[in-house]
Design an enzyme around this catalytic site. Structure first.
Site, short mmCIF file in Angstrom:
data_model
loop_
_atom_site.label_atom_id
_atom_site.label_comp_id
_atom_site.label_asym_id
_atom_site.label_seq_id
_atom_site.Cartn_x
_atom_site.Cartn_y
_atom_site.Cartn_z
N ASP A 147 18.81 -100.97 35.50
CA ASP A 147 18.82 -101.72 34.48
C ASP A 147 18.69 -100.91 33.30
O ASP A 147 18.12 -99.66 33.37
CB ASP A 147 17.76 -102.94 34.25
N VAL A 148 19.26 -101.17 31.97
CA VAL A 148 18.92 -100.32 30.55
C VAL A 148 17.56 -99.82 30.63
O VAL A 148 17.24 -98.80 30.55
CB VAL A 148 19.57 -101.00 29.51
#
Length: 316
Positions: A147-148
């Site tokens: 995930d970012v």
């Protein structure tokens, strides 16, 4: 490239499990689109059932019917990838077949709709690394993702042989991925397994949730340090669903510290100086895709997570 040239049509049957569901839900789940985009496709006349255009997004479907969807063109920012240097993207290992990086928080694995920030693929290109041409255009060389808002180790394929073998290894669960996470409270039992299916949240497109018709998702954890109101966990994944660790611990009533999206206490996050969830992919182990032999990589905690951990220890 014109928009017309970039559009693609997908045609597929409606599975039994989707009997009686709304067409926007079906399109969203089968094609991995948001409910908003799926509803827009229906409104624009780009969705047909058994050759007839859908009238409304709430139209119910029957199992076995065929849907045909004209997909939207990719955004312009996917057609020309940014190749700006990415601060904090450290290369830990590099050979002819793979490159292993430490992905910092705030960096996506690859370009995607709605994301205009830095990416691993763009950062590697800026640094002069040539990666595999296998995979969709915007995800070439990417065999797994973070995930970012999650930092940690990623392996990217440089050769076609490495891409194919690593994709197979991840699919067959032959890659060991270990995470460290700080969860609110103290899980009971202190070590255990969460086996609960994950799918799109029924009301919020940006979130995921445990849902009956979700994909199988298995998370193992061990508590390795306890603080007042929080626990440091060692986490291993059998599957790699989007937001899997975050969703599973939120469902247990122990959201990751700093993860406001999944119910974490904002006061605790502020006290610890966190602006994201305390989650880091610290260890990656797999058989080298071309040379054979097990390779293992490890990463230290980033500064923001280390600082938060030090504050928890000080409070103890």
């Amino acid at each position: 490239m014109s928009a017309a040239a970039a559009r693609q049509t997908r045609s597929l049957p409606i599975p039994e499990g989707f009997e009686g569901q709304r067409i926007d839900q079906v399109v969203s789940r089968l094609l991995g689109l948001s409910r908003t985009v799926a509803a827009e496709l229906v409104a624009d006349g780009d969705v047909e059932i058994d050759g007839k255009p859908c009238q409304t997004k709430s139209e119910r479907v029957s199992a076995g019917a065929w849907i045909e969807v004209v997909l939207p063109p990719p955004p312009e920012d996917l057609l020309v990838q940014s190749t700006e240097p990415v601060e904090g993207l450290d290369v830990l290992y590099d050979d002819d077949d793979i490159v292993v990086v430490m992905k910092p928080v705030g960096v996506a694995a690859h370009p995607s709709p709605g994301w205009s920030g830095p990416t691993v693929t763009g950062g590697l290109a800026a640094a002069g690394y040539r990666i595999s041409s296998h995979g969709p255009d915007e995800r070439q060389g990417i065999v797994h993702r973070l995930d970012v808002g999650t930092s940690g180790l990623m392996v990217v394929a440089k050769s076609e042989a490495a891409y194919s073998e690593l994709k197979r290894a991840f699919k067959e669960r032959r890659v060991s991925k270990r995470y460290r996470a700080v969860a609110q409270g103290h899980p009971d039992p202190l070590s255990g397994t969460v086996d609960a299916p994950i799918g799109r949240h029924p009301r919020h497109d940006y979130k995921w949730a445990i849902v009956a018709d979700g994909k199988p998702s298995v998370t193992h954890y061990d508590t390795i340090e306890v603080f007042p109101g929080a626990s440091l966990l060692d986490v291993g994944l059998e599957t790699g669903r989007t937001h899997q660790i975050r969703v599973h611990f939120s469902a247990l009533g122990h959201p990751l510290v700093g993860d406001l999206t999944y119910g974490a206490d904002p006061t605790m996050a502020e006290k610890l100086g966190l602006t994201r969830q305390w989650l880091h992919a610290y260890r990656l182990e797999f058989v080298h895709p071309t040379r054979g032999g097990t390779v293992t990589f490890a990463s230290e905690y980033p500064a923001d997570l280390e600082t938060a951990l030090a504050r928890l220890r000080a409070d103890s």
